[in-house]
Design an enzyme around this catalytic site. Structure first.
Site, PDB file in Angstrom:
ATOM      1  NE  ARG A 133     -12.854 -15.054  -4.508  1.00  0.00           N
ATOM      2  CZ  ARG A 133     -12.687 -13.633  -4.586  1.00  0.00           C
ATOM      3  NH1 ARG A 133     -13.916 -12.812  -4.881  1.00  0.00           N
ATOM      4  NH2 ARG A 133     -12.035 -12.887  -5.391  1.00  0.00           N
ATOM      5  CE  LYS A 164       0.682  -1.672   7.504  1.00  0.00           C
ATOM      6  NZ  LYS A 164       1.057  -1.426   6.882  1.00  0.00           N
ATOM      7  CG  ASP A 195       0.725   1.789   3.869  1.00  0.00           C
ATOM      8  OD1 ASP A 195       0.762   0.642   4.048  1.00  0.00           O
ATOM      9  OD2 ASP A 195       1.721   2.158   2.557  1.00  0.00           O
ATOM     10  CG  HIS A 233       5.956  -0.336   9.466  1.00  0.00           C
ATOM     11  ND1 HIS A 233       5.506  -1.112   9.645  1.00  0.00           N
ATOM     12  CD2 HIS A 233       4.803   0.572   7.795  1.00  0.00           C
ATOM     13  CE1 HIS A 233       4.718  -1.161   8.267  1.00  0.00           C
ATOM     14  NE2 HIS A 233       4.645  -1.053   7.408  1.00  0.00           N
ATOM     15  CD  GLU A 242       8.267   2.561   0.979  1.00  0.00           C
ATOM     16  OE1 GLU A 242       8.328   1.315   1.230  1.00  0.00           O
ATOM     17  OE2 GLU A 242       7.350   2.597   1.742  1.00  0.00           O
ATOM     18  CE  LYS A 249      12.213  -3.572   8.207  1.00  0.00           C
ATOM     19  NZ  LYS A 249      11.984  -3.788   6.911  1.00  0.00           N
ATOM     20  CG  HIS A 304       7.672  -5.358   7.976  1.00  0.00           C
ATOM     21  ND1 HIS A 304       6.327  -5.204   7.030  1.00  0.00           N
ATOM     22  CD2 HIS A 304       8.279  -5.222   6.657  1.00  0.00           C
ATOM     23  CE1 HIS A 304       7.160  -4.048   6.527  1.00  0.00           C
ATOM     24  NE2 HIS A 304       7.947  -4.323   6.585  1.00  0.00           N
ATOM     25  CE  LYS A 331       4.213   3.119   0.107  1.00  0.00           C
ATOM     26  NZ  LYS A 331       5.015   2.605   0.117  1.00  0.00           N
TER      27      LYS A 331
HETATM   28  C1  BG6 Z   1       4.189  -2.110   4.658  1.00  0.00           C
HETATM   29  C2  BG6 Z   1       3.651  -0.444   3.601  1.00  0.00           C
HETATM   30  O1  BG6 Z   1       3.240  -2.480   5.632  1.00  0.00           O
HETATM   31  O2  BG6 Z   1       5.565  -1.475   4.292  1.00  0.00           O
HETATM   32  C3  BG6 Z   1       4.096  -0.303   1.784  1.00  0.00           C
HETATM   33  O3  BG6 Z   1       1.938  -1.142   3.199  1.00  0.00           O
HETATM   34  C4  BG6 Z   1       5.666  -0.360   2.349  1.00  0.00           C
HETATM   35  O4  BG6 Z   1       3.177   0.614   1.469  1.00  0.00           O
HETATM   36  C5  BG6 Z   1       5.481  -1.042   2.907  1.00  0.00           C
HETATM   37  O5  BG6 Z   1       6.326   0.171   0.957  1.00  0.00           O
HETATM   38  C6  BG6 Z   1       7.529  -1.019   3.579  1.00  0.00           C
HETATM   39  O6  BG6 Z   1       8.707  -1.393   3.906  1.00  0.00           O
HETATM   40  P1  BG6 Z   1       9.717  -1.911   3.748  1.00  0.00           P
HETATM   41  O7  BG6 Z   1      10.048  -3.592   5.220  1.00  0.00           O
HETATM   42  O8  BG6 Z   1      10.446  -2.733   2.488  1.00  0.00           O
HETATM   43  O9  BG6 Z   1      10.082  -1.098   4.481  1.00  0.00           O
END
Ligand code: BG6
Length: 490
Positions: A51, A151, A238, A243, A219, A185, A181, A343
């Site tokens: 925007r 996602k 999430d 994942h 994490e 990896k 993603h 987390k």
């Molecule tokens: C994302 C989540 O898809 O993946 C995040 O929305 C998370 O909350 C992240 O921190 C973790 O990705 P990576 O590659 O750092 O393990």
């Protein structure tokens, strides 16, 4: 030239959310790296859309600023940088108010033969359907155009279906790239290489030899600025919906006939269909929800989840989930998959551990034999570790000890590992959807997750607190201890 460095066909990549966090942290650095390695063909263009009222020049400046912040090296003002910034353009489009589209169409112009047009939607998922429709109305969704969906695709099965219907009405499934993603990896791809490139694993890859599997994605960061997002998703939506379930699928699926995306998706789908439902009756036994309290990470104090929000706000989301998942299939019946993510855990560590069954009879008398484990470490350091029993060396008698056979990818291969977005963007530009999620996979994963969400709601499952910097709440340990097993932490 390594195959991965062969330039891809010329493209116009339009990034919706072009001034957003994902573009800044991941997409633009990834494209810069690929350009630096000579992989982007001469006249390819990258057009940011959002925007904001930027000119092309102002966008280039914004990109320079974010790259300076997010690249792990200073940007040299050289030929590569000139070439990269020369590709950048910007168009202000207000998707919600439907303005700016015809300017975008003018900017893109008529699609020349052989040029690939890609629309990357790094926006809120609620906008995916309307963006796809407008792209069609504006004549921008050409026959060969591709669309990339970040996602999470939706918030539950119903919203995912609505998005898939709307996007699918414009783009054929083979031209829809749903990103997780984790599938980009290096270590996740190595999982496929390890399983299907070596004959020794297949005979033992089943319930007869594997006692259980642990999948941990821990994490050390908290939810950062994303409290509102997290309050809507929680770790279940999430992290687990995508994942962890994708990792589970790759570990548990039958060997696909080829690396063709249809073959891989079909096998992954069978795993998702075999997941035993979790209901109100059993959710307290097989799932744990947690939320971090204040604690210490790397010797520094860190706040509790939501510490900086209004005092009277009632927080809902979990930042930790552990699940004992079971597959009703011939290969895996009675071999649990313990999934865990959180987390603000003790450290960033993602790994998959296969624990093998004990030997049927020990000829070593009372000496304890540790079961064999095969560990695939995804991050921070990619590697494979196989723990075997050997004799403790020396003349002090016959004692057994467990030793690791270690393969550290960074020690073994002296190459830079590209970020997963570098690889996935190149796969989109090459038109290979094998590393992306299919429509049915996403919906099926939501179906399983929705049931857990509903079971938590109906049974009012308690969210246990855990200290930031720990490995999660006590019930996370009990979940596996109660089966006579333990998490394999550092
Ligand atoms: C994302 C989540 O898809 O993946 C995040 O929305 C998370 O909350 C992240 O921190 C973790 O990705 P990576 O590659 O750092 O393990």
């Amino acid at each position: 030239m390594p195959a991965e460095f062969i330039p891809v066909s010329p493209f116009d990549l339009v990034i919706f959310g072009g001034t957003g966090d994902l573009a800044a942290r991941k997409l633009l650095p990834a494209l810069y790296h690929r350009d630096r390695d000579g992989q982007l063909s001469e006249d390819s263009r990258i057009i940011g859309v959002s925007r904001r009222d930027y000119s092309d020049g102002e966008y280039v400046q914004w990109v320079a600023d974010v790259l300076a912040e997010h690249l792990d090296e200073p940007i040299p003002d050289d030929e590569v940088w000139q070439r990269f910034t020369g590709r950048l353009g910007y168009q202000s489009v207000d998707v919600a108010n439907d303005t700016g589209w015809s300017d975008l169409a003018d900017k893109l112009g008529v699609e020349p033969d052989g040029r690939v047009r890609v629309f990357y939607l790094a926006t809120a998922a609620q906008l995916y359907g309307s963006i796809a429709r407008t792209l069609a109305d504006q004549g921008l969704a050409t026959e060969s155009a591709r669309i990339v969906l970040e996602k999470p695709v939706g918030f539950d099965e119903q919203s995912a279906r609505a998005i898939n219907d709307a996007v699918g009405a414009v783009f054929d499934e083979s031209r829809i790239f749903r990103i997780d993603h984790y599938l980009g990896k290096e270590a996740v791809q190595n999982l496929l290489a390890l399983r299907f490139g070596n004959s020794m694993f297949e005979p033992v890859w089943n319930r007869n030899h594997i006692d259980h599997v642990q999948i941990t994605v821990a994490e050390d960061i908290g939810v950062e600025e994303r409290l509102d997002f997290y309050e809507q998703t929680g770790a279940l939506r999430d992290m687990v919906q995508n994942h962890l379930l994708q990792l589970l699928c790759l570990v548990a699926m039958e060997p696909p006939a080829s690396m063709h995306y249809d073959d891989i998706r079909n096998e992954k789908m069978k795993v998702l269909r075999a997941l035993r439902p979790i209901t109100t009756e059993n959710c307290a036994d097989v799932t744990v929800r947690g939320r971090y309290a204040a604690g210490m990470i790397d010797g520094e104090p860190v706040d509790a989840y939501g510490a900086d929000t209004e005092a009277d706000r009632e927080l809902e989301a979990e930042t930790f989930v552990a699940i004992k998942a079971e597959l009703d299939s011939w290969r895996w019946r009675d071999t649990p998959f313990y999934l865990r993510t959180g987390k603000r855990m003790a450290q960033k560590s993602s790994k998959i551990v296969f624990q093998f069954k004990p030997v049927p009879h020990s000829i070593f008398g009372d000496h304890s034999l540790a079961p064999n484990t095969l560990t695939l470490t995804l991050q921070p350091e990619e590697g494979v570790n196989l723990k075997l029993m050997t004799k403790d060396p020396g003349p002090g008698g016959f004692h057994m000890t467990s030793v690791p056979l270690n393969l550290s990818f960074s020690d073994e291969f002296d190459v830079r590992y590209p970020d997963s977005y570098e690889r996935l963007l190149m796969e989109v530009l090459r038109g290979n959807p094998a590393l992306f999620m299919g429509r049915e996979e996403v919906e099926s994963a939501w179906q399983w997750i929705d049931q857990i969400g509903a079971a938590w709601r109906d049974s009012r499952q308690h969210t246990q607190s855990y200290l930031a910097g720990s490995w999660g709440p006590p019930d996370g340990f009990l979940l596996i201890d109660r089966d006579g097993r333990r998490w394999q932490d550092e």
